[in-house]
Design an enzyme around this catalytic site. Structure first.
Site, PDB file in Angstrom:
ATOM      1  CG  HIS A 121      -2.179  -0.758   1.055  1.00 56.83           C
ATOM      2  ND1 HIS A 121      -2.208  -2.131   1.113  1.00 56.83           N
ATOM      3  CD2 HIS A 121      -3.445  -0.355   0.832  1.00 56.83           C
ATOM      4  CE1 HIS A 121      -3.455  -2.538   0.934  1.00 56.83           C
ATOM      5  NE2 HIS A 121      -4.232  -1.478   0.759  1.00 56.83           N
ATOM      6  CG  HIS A 160       2.640  -3.089   6.602  1.00 52.50           C
ATOM      7  ND1 HIS A 160       3.473  -3.994   5.986  1.00 52.50           N
ATOM      8  CD2 HIS A 160       1.539  -2.997   5.822  1.00 52.50           C
ATOM      9  CE1 HIS A 160       2.902  -4.423   4.878  1.00 52.50           C
ATOM     10  NE2 HIS A 160       1.717  -3.838   4.760  1.00 52.50           N
TER      11      HIS A 160
END
Length: 185
Positions: A121, A160
């Protein structure tokens, strides 16, 4: 990397980056507003799923076919670079996601794969922000802020680590710059 709970057992055996990543994640995820923050983070993260990139490219192309064509070409070439490198890196590093390394870290969404390094992303948002910066400098602040919010949302959703985000930014930036050099943008 072996699984462990961040309760003091064996943390010193891991390198400083891993310790920093775990501490950073815990700092942003261990507070009483984490559930509320996750709602906004989901919306921001979802804006980086890819559909908006297509819409931006089409709008730019319809507004100015010449400039939009260059923008679209650079975007396509950048993603041609980024996607295979992203896939190879994910499957080479095989870094487990934050919630798999510490039971104290919650993930607020279910990621599409099990590995975290690099953040796809973040890489994609960085590509778009870089191209917007290069082609439409007056929109640079908005684009960079949006990309940074997408990156932060991935940490706030517990999927993440900070270093995954840094790797995603570097991958996205390198892909966008290489594409502009090739296409001539």
């Amino acid at each position: 990397m072996s699984s462990f709970d961040l309760d003091g057992r064996g943390v010193q055996r891991f390198n400083p980056i891993v310790r920093f990543d775990l501490a950073f994640s815990l700092f942003f995820l261990e507070h009483r507003y984490a559930n509320q923050v996750s709602l906004l983070s989901r919306a921001i993260s979802h804006s980086g799923d890819g559909h908006l990139y297509v819409a931006i490219a089409l709008i730019v192309y319809m507004a100015d076919p010449v400039l939009g064509g260059m923008f679209l070409s650079c975007g396509l070439v950048a993603f041609i670079f980024e996607l295979p490198i992203y896939w190879l890196a994910k499957n080479s590093f095989r870094r487990r996601r934050p919630h798999n390394l510490s039971s104290r870290i919650n993930n607020f969404i279910e990621p599409s794969d099990k590995y975290s390094m690099p953040s796809g992303h973040t890489a994609a948002a960085t590509i778009m922000a870089t191209l917007i910066y290069a082609f439409f400098p007056s929109l640079a602040v908005i684009a960079i802020t949006w990309a940074a919010l997408i990156a932060l949302s991935r940490i706030l959703l517990g999927v993440h680590f900070f270093s995954d985000i840094v790797a995603g930014v570097l991958l996205g930036l390198a892909s966008a710059v290489a594409a502009m050099m090739i296409v001539g943008g």
